[in-house]
Design a protein around this motif. Sequence first.
Motif, PDB file in Angstrom:
ATOM      1  N   LEU A  46       0.902  -1.233   0.047  1.00  0.00           N
ATOM      2  CA  LEU A  46       0.026   0.152   0.082  1.00  0.00           C
ATOM      3  C   LEU A  46       0.838   1.316  -0.120  1.00  0.00           C
ATOM      4  N   VAL A  47       2.033   1.259   0.712  1.00  0.00           N
ATOM      5  CA  VAL A  47       2.982   2.347   0.569  1.00  0.00           C
ATOM      6  C   VAL A  47       3.389   2.671  -0.608  1.00  0.00           C
ATOM      7  N   SER A  48       3.952   1.860  -1.399  1.00  0.00           N
ATOM      8  CA  SER A  48       4.506   2.214  -2.446  1.00  0.00           C
ATOM      9  C   SER A  48       3.246   2.571  -3.637  1.00  0.00           C
ATOM     10  N   GLY A  49       2.260   1.860  -3.529  1.00  0.00           N
ATOM     11  CA  GLY A  49       1.108   2.098  -4.483  1.00  0.00           C
ATOM     12  C   GLY A  49       0.523   3.567  -4.093  1.00  0.00           C
ATOM     13  N   VAL A  50       0.543   3.950  -2.968  1.00  0.00           N
ATOM     14  CA  VAL A  50      -0.070   5.634  -2.587  1.00  0.00           C
ATOM     15  C   VAL A  50       0.888   6.358  -3.158  1.00  0.00           C
ATOM     16  N   VAL A  51       2.129   6.139  -2.781  1.00  0.00           N
ATOM     17  CA  VAL A  51       3.351   7.280  -3.547  1.00  0.00           C
ATOM     18  C   VAL A  51       3.218   7.126  -4.831  1.00  0.00           C
ATOM     19  N   PHE A  52       2.975   6.202  -5.562  1.00  0.00           N
ATOM     20  CA  PHE A  52       2.894   5.924  -6.841  1.00  0.00           C
ATOM     21  C   PHE A  52       1.743   7.066  -7.598  1.00  0.00           C
ATOM     22  N   VAL A  53       0.723   6.797  -6.877  1.00  0.00           N
ATOM     23  CA  VAL A  53      -0.612   7.545  -7.406  1.00  0.00           C
ATOM     24  C   VAL A  53      -0.359   8.963  -7.058  1.00  0.00           C
ATOM     25  N   LEU A  54      -0.001   9.155  -5.895  1.00  0.00           N
ATOM     26  CA  LEU A  54       0.706  10.699  -5.576  1.00  0.00           C
ATOM     27  C   LEU A  54       1.442  11.488  -6.555  1.00  0.00           C
ATOM     28  N   ALA A  55       2.464  10.593  -6.910  1.00  0.00           N
ATOM     29  CA  ALA A  55       3.481  11.144  -7.833  1.00  0.00           C
ATOM     30  C   ALA A  55       2.853  11.187  -9.351  1.00  0.00           C
ATOM     31  N   LEU A  56       1.818  10.316  -9.599  1.00  0.00           N
ATOM     32  CA  LEU A  56       1.257  10.730 -10.888  1.00  0.00           C
ATOM     33  C   LEU A  56       0.276  11.794 -10.739  1.00  0.00           C
ATOM     34  N   VAL A  57      -0.398  11.979  -9.877  1.00  0.00           N
ATOM     35  CA  VAL A  57      -1.138  12.979  -9.806  1.00  0.00           C
ATOM     36  C   VAL A  57      -0.369  14.489  -9.543  1.00  0.00           C
ATOM     37  N   ILE A  58       0.890  14.383  -8.811  1.00  0.00           N
ATOM     38  CA  ILE A  58       1.322  15.766  -8.832  1.00  0.00           C
ATOM     39  C   ILE A  58       2.103  16.024 -10.053  1.00  0.00           C
ATOM     40  N   SER A  59       2.808  14.971 -10.830  1.00  0.00           N
ATOM     41  CA  SER A  59       3.437  15.294 -12.193  1.00  0.00           C
ATOM     42  C   SER A  59       2.208  15.634 -13.136  1.00  0.00           C
ATOM     43  N   ASP A  60       1.149  15.254 -13.162  1.00  0.00           N
ATOM     44  CA  ASP A  60       0.046  15.792 -13.848  1.00  0.00           C
ATOM     45  C   ASP A  60      -0.343  17.167 -13.679  1.00  0.00           C
ATOM     46  N   ALA A  61      -0.245  17.619 -12.061  1.00  0.00           N
ATOM     47  CA  ALA A  61      -0.557  18.952 -12.038  1.00  0.00           C
ATOM     48  C   ALA A  61       0.440  19.789 -12.422  1.00  0.00           C
ATOM     49  N   ILE A  62       1.687  19.325 -12.381  1.00  0.00           N
ATOM     50  CA  ILE A  62       2.801  20.461 -12.562  1.00  0.00           C
ATOM     51  C   ILE A  62       3.100  20.558 -14.243  1.00  0.00           C
ATOM     52  N   GLU A  63       3.015  19.513 -14.846  1.00  0.00           N
ATOM     53  CA  GLU A  63       3.364  19.422 -16.284  1.00  0.00           C
ATOM     54  C   GLU A  63       2.085  20.063 -17.112  1.00  0.00           C
ATOM     55  N   ALA A  64       1.023  19.444 -16.677  1.00  0.00           N
ATOM     56  CA  ALA A  64      -0.150  20.094 -17.574  1.00  0.00           C
ATOM     57  C   ALA A  64      -0.025  20.044 -19.032  1.00  0.00           C
ATOM     58  N   ASP A  65       0.322  18.672 -19.352  1.00  0.00           N
ATOM     59  CA  ASP A  65       0.752  18.443 -20.826  1.00  0.00           C
ATOM     60  C   ASP A  65      -0.860  18.047 -21.633  1.00  0.00           C
ATOM     61  N   HIS A  66      -1.013  18.682 -22.577  1.00  0.00           N
ATOM     62  CA  HIS A  66      -2.284  18.365 -23.324  1.00  0.00           C
ATOM     63  C   HIS A  66      -2.189  17.164 -24.256  1.00  0.00           C
ATOM     64  N   VAL A  67      -0.946  16.384 -24.261  1.00  0.00           N
ATOM     65  CA  VAL A  67      -1.013  15.249 -25.013  1.00  0.00           C
ATOM     66  C   VAL A  67      -2.167  14.169 -24.943  1.00  0.00           C
ATOM     67  N   VAL A  68      -2.136  13.972 -23.607  1.00  0.00           N
ATOM     68  CA  VAL A  68      -3.130  12.977 -22.940  1.00  0.00           C
ATOM     69  C   VAL A  68      -4.317  13.728 -22.294  1.00  0.00           C
ATOM     70  N   ASP A  69      -5.299  13.127 -22.829  1.00  0.00           N
ATOM     71  CA  ASP A  69      -6.808  13.705 -22.316  1.00  0.00           C
ATOM     72  C   ASP A  69      -6.801  13.553 -21.006  1.00  0.00           C
ATOM     73  N   ALA A  70      -7.289  14.623 -20.204  1.00  0.00           N
ATOM     74  CA  ALA A  70      -7.617  14.733 -18.526  1.00  0.00           C
ATOM     75  C   ALA A  70      -8.335  13.469 -18.077  1.00  0.00           C
ATOM     76  N   HIS A  71      -9.300  13.381 -18.989  1.00  0.00           N
ATOM     77  CA  HIS A  71     -10.364  12.119 -18.606  1.00  0.00           C
ATOM     78  C   HIS A  71      -9.690  10.843 -18.719  1.00  0.00           C
ATOM     79  N   THR A  72      -8.622  10.583 -19.683  1.00  0.00           N
ATOM     80  CA  THR A  72      -8.147   9.079 -19.827  1.00  0.00           C
ATOM     81  C   THR A  72      -7.141   9.208 -18.678  1.00  0.00           C
ATOM     82  N   LEU A  73      -6.514  10.253 -18.234  1.00  0.00           N
ATOM     83  CA  LEU A  73      -5.412  10.221 -17.152  1.00  0.00           C
ATOM     84  C   LEU A  73      -6.151   9.969 -16.026  1.00  0.00           C
TER      85      LEU A  73
END
Length: 110
Positions: A48-75
């Motif tokens: 659970l520890v590594s899984g939660v850290v992975f999801v948080l890293a995914l959300v934070i990297s999406d918020a920082i980069e804000a790249d429109h290559v991947v649709d927000a709904h898909t992500l």
Amino acid sequence: GAYLTTVHLVPVISKKIPRSKFGCDLLKRPPRLQIDNKDKTIPESLGLVSGVVFVLALVISDAIEADHVVDAHTLAAATLAIALAILLGFADDILDLEWRYKYALPPLMA
């Protein structure tokens, strides 16, 4: 950052898990040997520890980069599927789910 966070949190969280929720790694011993008490030292819900850290890293990297290559709904759908898979793994570790639930829940997550 996520790797270092996981490496730091794993020993901290493993000390807080009750001793009744520890198991043994069956793949680290030869088959047909008796399981010793010293082998029953792996916290079952530590993934659970590594899984939660992975999801948080995914959300934070999406918020920082804000790249429109991947649709927000898909992500968001992919992040939700990963989070539900982590929740299923945690529930299986704590509740010892039967196989019929383990087979029924993944299609619902997809």
